[in-house]
Motif scaffolding. Sequence first.
Motif, PDB file in Angstrom:
ATOM      1  N   VAL A  37       0.827  -1.518   0.396  1.00 31.18           N
ATOM      2  CA  VAL A  37      -0.161   0.122   0.140  1.00 31.18           C
ATOM      3  C   VAL A  37       0.785   1.575   0.131  1.00 31.18           C
ATOM      4  O   VAL A  37       2.170   1.493  -0.099  1.00 31.18           O
ATOM      5  CB  VAL A  37      -0.626   0.177   1.254  1.00 31.18           C
ATOM      6  N   GLU A  41      -2.953   6.431   1.730  1.00 31.33           N
ATOM      7  CA  GLU A  41      -3.594   6.499   1.010  1.00 31.33           C
ATOM      8  C   GLU A  41      -4.028   6.751  -0.600  1.00 31.33           C
ATOM      9  O   GLU A  41      -4.223   8.521  -0.106  1.00 31.33           O
ATOM     10  CB  GLU A  41      -5.126   5.443   1.605  1.00 31.33           C
ATOM     11  N   LYS A  60      -0.517  -3.507   3.989  1.00 32.18           N
ATOM     12  CA  LYS A  60      -1.469  -3.742   4.884  1.00 32.18           C
ATOM     13  C   LYS A  60      -1.797  -5.998   5.408  1.00 32.18           C
ATOM     14  O   LYS A  60      -1.643  -5.969   4.415  1.00 32.18           O
ATOM     15  CB  LYS A  60      -2.109  -3.410   3.945  1.00 32.18           C
TER      16      LYS A  60
END
Length: 223
Positions: A37, A41, A60
């Motif tokens: 990730v 985000e 993650k």
Amino acid sequence: MGWSVPTFSKLALISMIMMLSACGPVLRPIPPEITKVTVPEIGSLQTRDIGVPLIEQGQKHIYEALIPSKDMKTNRPLHNGYLTYEGEMIAKMNTDGKKWYCGRMVYVSTDGDREFTGNWCENVHDLEKKWNMPKGTYEIKMVSHIYLNNFQMNLIYTGKRGNEVYITYREFKNEWSRPSFTQNLIFDLSESRVIGMKGARIEVIEATNTNIKYKILSGFIVN
């Protein structure tokens, strides 16, 4: 009906819990589902001060856990305090395929002091039988946590002059900076408000002498 113990010292209580924990079943962790990730985000709107990384890389971890409710925590009163699980209890498996949930057991005194006592594991049947806990006092669900990678590629905002913003690109491993992989960059926002390097793209919403507001469009391309 709650759980109770005779009155004795906290040290004796902690010792008892540690010994009982050591006598439990031999358990093996259930491997989490792991995905790469970008942190924060992609698509998120962020604000960072000068000198703080704008973008990082992580993993993650998604796994099954038992989340105790407040009732479940306070249903085991002790003399001058109570026992509680500290956060979620992570699912594990024994050699017979039986699923257990393991977490940190903590003693909380009446004055609010918390003292870690040891790891404690339970299966759902034992939770309901021993503590007389209905299912509404806990929740079993998939949870996730993000852990930053040891190797990092960062963009760091270092200031502005007119329409130009100053960004430092930095690579480091295990928190040690690699000077040969540090580069100072200048971007002219009058040409484009999208800046970036090595696949990472950031849209600059606003830049001041103290911070930058931006949106992450894409993460770094990691070989």
